[in-house]
Design a protein around this motif. Structure first.
Motif, PDB file in Angstrom:
ATOM      1  N   TYR A  41      49.313 -26.839  18.104  1.00 57.86           N
ATOM      2  CA  TYR A  41      48.580 -26.338  16.945  1.00 57.86           C
ATOM      3  C   TYR A  41      48.530 -24.811  16.914  1.00 57.86           C
ATOM      4  N   TYR A  42      48.217 -24.291  15.726  1.00 56.43           N
ATOM      5  CA  TYR A  42      47.894 -22.883  15.485  1.00 56.43           C
ATOM      6  C   TYR A  42      46.524 -22.858  14.806  1.00 56.43           C
ATOM      7  N   ALA A  43      45.617 -22.027  15.306  1.00 56.36           N
ATOM      8  CA  ALA A  43      44.282 -21.909  14.710  1.00 56.36           C
ATOM      9  C   ALA A  43      44.068 -20.481  14.216  1.00 56.36           C
ATOM     10  N   TYR A  44      43.500 -20.352  13.019  1.00 57.70           N
ATOM     11  CA  TYR A  44      43.225 -19.056  12.406  1.00 57.70           C
ATOM     12  C   TYR A  44      41.770 -18.986  11.961  1.00 57.70           C
ATOM     13  N   THR A  45      41.219 -17.799  11.983  1.00 59.18           N
ATOM     14  CA  THR A  45      39.837 -17.573  11.580  1.00 59.18           C
ATOM     15  C   THR A  45      39.738 -17.397  10.072  1.00 59.18           C
ATOM     16  N   LEU A  46      38.681 -17.952   9.487  1.00 54.67           N
ATOM     17  CA  LEU A  46      38.340 -17.722   8.088  1.00 54.67           C
ATOM     18  C   LEU A  46      37.050 -16.894   8.083  1.00 54.67           C
ATOM     19  N   ASP A  47      37.155 -15.640   7.672  1.00 59.38           N
ATOM     20  CA  ASP A  47      36.007 -14.736   7.675  1.00 59.38           C
ATOM     21  C   ASP A  47      35.247 -14.811   6.357  1.00 59.38           C
ATOM     22  N   SER A  48      33.978 -14.529   6.417  1.00 60.06           N
ATOM     23  CA  SER A  48      33.131 -14.534   5.229  1.00 60.06           C
ATOM     24  C   SER A  48      33.471 -13.367   4.316  1.00 60.06           C
ATOM     25  N   THR A  49      33.584 -13.655   3.038  1.00 59.63           N
ATOM     26  CA  THR A  49      33.741 -12.630   2.001  1.00 59.63           C
ATOM     27  C   THR A  49      32.729 -12.909   0.903  1.00 59.63           C
ATOM     28  N   ASP A  50      31.744 -13.717   1.245  1.00 59.39           N
ATOM     29  CA  ASP A  50      30.802 -14.273   0.289  1.00 59.39           C
ATOM     30  C   ASP A  50      29.935 -13.206  -0.380  1.00 59.39           C
ATOM     31  N   PRO A  51      30.098 -13.009  -1.677  1.00 57.84           N
ATOM     32  CA  PRO A  51      29.284 -12.020  -2.384  1.00 57.84           C
ATOM     33  C   PRO A  51      27.810 -12.445  -2.519  1.00 57.84           C
ATOM     34  N   MET A  52      27.521 -13.726  -2.317  1.00 55.42           N
ATOM     35  CA  MET A  52      26.151 -14.229  -2.436  1.00 55.42           C
ATOM     36  C   MET A  52      25.375 -14.046  -1.133  1.00 55.42           C
ATOM     37  N   GLY A  53      26.054 -13.612  -0.071  1.00 56.28           N
ATOM     38  CA  GLY A  53      25.396 -13.371   1.197  1.00 56.28           C
ATOM     39  C   GLY A  53      25.136 -14.613   2.032  1.00 56.28           C
ATOM     40  N   ASP A  54      25.808 -15.734   1.718  1.00 56.91           N
ATOM     41  CA  ASP A  54      25.599 -16.966   2.476  1.00 56.91           C
ATOM     42  C   ASP A  54      26.354 -16.968   3.805  1.00 56.91           C
ATOM     43  N   ASN A  55      27.272 -16.007   3.985  1.00 56.97           N
ATOM     44  CA  ASN A  55      28.018 -15.866   5.232  1.00 56.97           C
ATOM     45  C   ASN A  55      28.782 -17.144   5.586  1.00 56.97           C
ATOM     46  N   VAL A  56      29.538 -17.690   4.629  1.00 61.98           N
ATOM     47  CA  VAL A  56      30.383 -18.854   4.886  1.00 61.98           C
ATOM     48  C   VAL A  56      31.592 -18.380   5.682  1.00 61.98           C
ATOM     49  N   TYR A  57      31.849 -19.034   6.822  1.00 56.44           N
ATOM     50  CA  TYR A  57      32.988 -18.678   7.656  1.00 56.44           C
ATOM     51  C   TYR A  57      33.485 -19.932   8.356  1.00 56.44           C
TER      52      TYR A  57
END
Length: 164
Positions: A41-57
């Motif tokens: 497998y290959y794993a990659y990070t998904l960083d938060s870009t949430d303009p609502m400030g919910d910090n989805v990552y």
């Protein structure tokens, strides 16, 4: 005499049926050689870009199966339970927002995983081996206004955070 034979026959059949229903079988806990194992497998990070400030990552992982299919798994954190988040692969690096090259199943906000299944299946047998040369990124969207809540480069645009 026929009545006794009939009664004995009925009792014998009943006992046979009842004994089968209560027979406890041990579960089979083994799999075929290599079956059920995803260890490439290959794993990659998904960083938060949430303009609502919910910090989805979260993280996106691409697994190679023994049939040379690619299984994709996305795990998100801090999602809204009531939201179903679209997940797409976009050509180019994060921020270039070019063309959509692949649309995954939506992410269920209650679980942070795909709504349809644990994995999204890419049947193209050449896909996994071409990931490192892929010029793309993954975006997770808020469906109400199409804003990007999480994003991460994949392929040539980022080194995997974990590989095997």
């Amino acid at each position: 005499m026929k009545t006794y034979k009939t009664i004995i026959l009925i009792i014998s059949i009943s006992l046979g049926i009842l004994s089968c229903e209560q027979e406890r079988l041990d579960p089979v806990l083994t799999t075929a050689e290599g079956g059920g194992t995803l260890n490439t497998y290959y794993a990659y990070t998904l960083d938060s870009t949430d303009p609502m400030g919910d910090n989805v990552y979260g993280r996106v992982v691409f697994y190679k199966t023994t049939l040379d299919q690619t299984l994709v798994q996305i795990s998100l954190y801090n999602t809204d339970e009531a939201v179903s988040y679209p997940a797409l692969v976009i050509d180019g690096a994060v921020g270039t927002e070019m063309t959509t090259s692949m649309t995954f199943d939506n992410i269920d906000g209650a679980t942070g995983e795909f709504t349809e299944s644990k994995f999204y299946v890419i049947a193209d047998t050449a896909f996994y081996d071409s990931i490192m040369d892929l010029d793309a990124h993954v975006n997770i969207y808020m469906p109400s206004d199409d804003s990007i809540v999480a994003s991460g480069n994949i392929g040539m645009n980022a080194d995997p955070v974990e590989t095997n």
